[in-house]
Design an enzyme around this catalytic site. Structure first.
Site, PDB file in Angstrom:
ATOM      1  N   ASP A   1      -2.799 -10.713  -9.220  1.00 45.16           N
ATOM      2  CA  ASP A   1      -3.913  -9.798  -9.463  1.00 45.16           C
ATOM      3  C   ASP A   1      -3.970  -9.310 -10.910  1.00 45.16           C
ATOM      4  O   ASP A   1      -3.048  -9.551 -11.708  1.00 45.16           O
ATOM      5  CB  ASP A   1      -3.839  -8.600  -8.508  1.00 45.16           C
TER       6      ASP A   1
ATOM      7  N   ASN B   1       1.100   1.744   1.211  1.00 42.24           N
ATOM      8  CA  ASN B   1       0.157   1.674   2.339  1.00 42.24           C
ATOM      9  C   ASN B   1       0.136   0.290   2.993  1.00 42.24           C
ATOM     10  O   ASN B   1      -0.719   0.004   3.821  1.00 42.24           O
ATOM     11  CB  ASN B   1      -1.253   2.051   1.863  1.00 42.24           C
TER      12      ASN B   1
ATOM     13  N   HIS C   1      -0.312  -2.639   1.341  1.00 39.64           N
ATOM     14  CA  HIS C   1      -1.127  -3.667   0.681  1.00 39.64           C
ATOM     15  C   HIS C   1      -0.238  -4.746   0.075  1.00 39.64           C
ATOM     16  O   HIS C   1       0.925  -4.516  -0.246  1.00 39.64           O
ATOM     17  CB  HIS C   1      -2.104  -3.060  -0.348  1.00 39.64           C
TER      18      HIS C   1
ATOM     19  N   GLU D   1      -6.149  -4.382   0.018  1.00 39.59           N
ATOM     20  CA  GLU D   1      -5.943  -3.030   0.519  1.00 39.59           C
ATOM     21  C   GLU D   1      -6.251  -2.944   2.018  1.00 39.59           C
ATOM     22  O   GLU D   1      -7.011  -3.758   2.548  1.00 39.59           O
ATOM     23  CB  GLU D   1      -6.887  -2.073  -0.231  1.00 39.59           C
TER      24      GLU D   1
HETATM   25  C1  GLP Z   1       0.618  -2.786  -7.107  1.00 39.59           C
HETATM   26  C2  GLP Z   1       0.395  -4.322  -7.123  1.00 39.59           C
HETATM   27  C3  GLP Z   1       1.137  -4.976  -6.003  1.00 39.59           C
HETATM   28  C4  GLP Z   1       2.529  -4.395  -5.955  1.00 39.59           C
HETATM   29  C5  GLP Z   1       2.461  -2.968  -5.481  1.00 39.59           C
HETATM   30  C6  GLP Z   1       3.807  -2.262  -5.477  1.00 39.59           C
HETATM   31  O1  GLP Z   1      -0.508  -2.057  -6.870  1.00 39.59           O
HETATM   32  N1  GLP Z   1      -0.952  -4.730  -7.073  1.00 39.59           N
HETATM   33  O2  GLP Z   1       1.144  -6.369  -6.199  1.00 39.59           O
HETATM   34  O3  GLP Z   1       3.309  -5.108  -5.042  1.00 39.59           O
HETATM   35  O4  GLP Z   1       1.494  -2.235  -6.154  1.00 39.59           O
HETATM   36  O5  GLP Z   1       4.185  -1.897  -6.745  1.00 39.59           O
HETATM   37  P1  GLP Z   1       5.654  -1.436  -7.094  1.00 39.59           P
HETATM   38  O6  GLP Z   1       6.499  -2.641  -6.959  1.00 39.59           O
HETATM   39  O7  GLP Z   1       5.589  -0.934  -8.496  1.00 39.59           O
HETATM   40  O8  GLP Z   1       6.009  -0.393  -6.118  1.00 39.59           O
END
Ligand code: GLP
Length: 244
Positions: free
Chosen positions: A67, A136, A138, A143
């Protein structure tokens, strides 16, 4: 779905790197599906170590990221292209032309999204997909919703995600409200999936992975239908699981 709980994030990261290295050693031109966020940072550090020690060659490896924020170009220090260059690509011998991150500033985002799917297809799909998980549930920026998308698309970020990601920006209002994200299709079609979760704030989402319900309102639960998923957890992320 296999679960593995580690005493420390460092051990988890070293293990995840060995899994990825195994894929690359078996297939020198493997397609790595990569994620950003704090979860895979340790994995990337370990991959760099393997490369530095002469134990892993990325010269033929290709990568495709999950993404990118809408509105941030690759020079913005919170863009996911910038993150990938900074935390992995600049330190290994991967050909940058073989690394792909969605374009968050394309004039026509929809067209860009369609092209991204064609690109994934032309690469032959993903050999190993790295995933973090949102608090959440995702994955990527897919989402929680009544319906999920198969293909790459522009996603509206939930307030919870904006809040969770605000720590990387000067203020919450600086967090982009949209992102281009790979859909569920290529993730579910990846030959192997490695999901990394660390920290207490992931415990609820992780618990939902062992419950027997599959729901688009917790996108990660769809992974229960995949035949090769390894979930790597530290103790805090596993804290709501019955057997630790
Ligand atoms: C972000 C990314 C995800 C990621 C998630 C968790 O929003 N789009 O791909 O896995 O949040 O992030 P983190 O690893 O910093 O907790």
């Amino acid at each position: 779905m296999k679960f593995k709980v580690f005493n420390s994030y460092e051990e988890l990261s070293a293990y995840s790197a060995e899994l990825v290295a195994g894929v690359v050693r078996e297939k020198e031109d493997a397609v790595l599906g990569l994620a950003t966020g704090s979860s895979p940072l340790g994995l990337y550090e370990e991959l760099i170590k393997l490369y530095d020690d002469g134990n892993l060659d990325f010269s033929k490896v290709k990568s495709i990221n999950l993404d990118e924020y809408v509105g941030l170009d690759g020079t913005h220090n919170q863009s996911y292209r910038y993150f990938m260059d900074l935390n992995l690509f600049n330190h290994i011998n991967i050909d940058k032309n073989n690394t792909h991150v969605p374009d968050g500033v394309a004039e026509d985002l929809q067209k860009g999204a369609e092209k991204y799917d064609e690109l994934i297809e032309s690469m032959g799909g993903v050999d190993v997909q790295i995933l973090g998980i949102g608090p959440n549930g995702h994955i990527g920026f897919n989402e929680p919703a009544e319906k999920l998308n198969l293909n790459t698309h522009v996603a509206d970020l939930t307030q919870e995600t904006i809040k969770a990601n605000a720590r990387f920006f000067a203020s919450e209002s600086d967090v982009p409200t949209q992102a281009v994200t790979m859909g569920m299709g290529p993730i579910m079609k990846a030959r192997k999936v490695i999901l990394i979760a660390s920290g207490e704030n992931k415990a609820w989402a992780v618990k939902s992975l062992i419950d027997d319900v599959i729901t688009t309102n917790i996108p990660a639960t769809l992974l229960k239908l995949h035949t090769d998923v390894t979930v790597l957890l530290d103790r805090s992320a596993a804290s709501q699981l019955d057997e630790k």
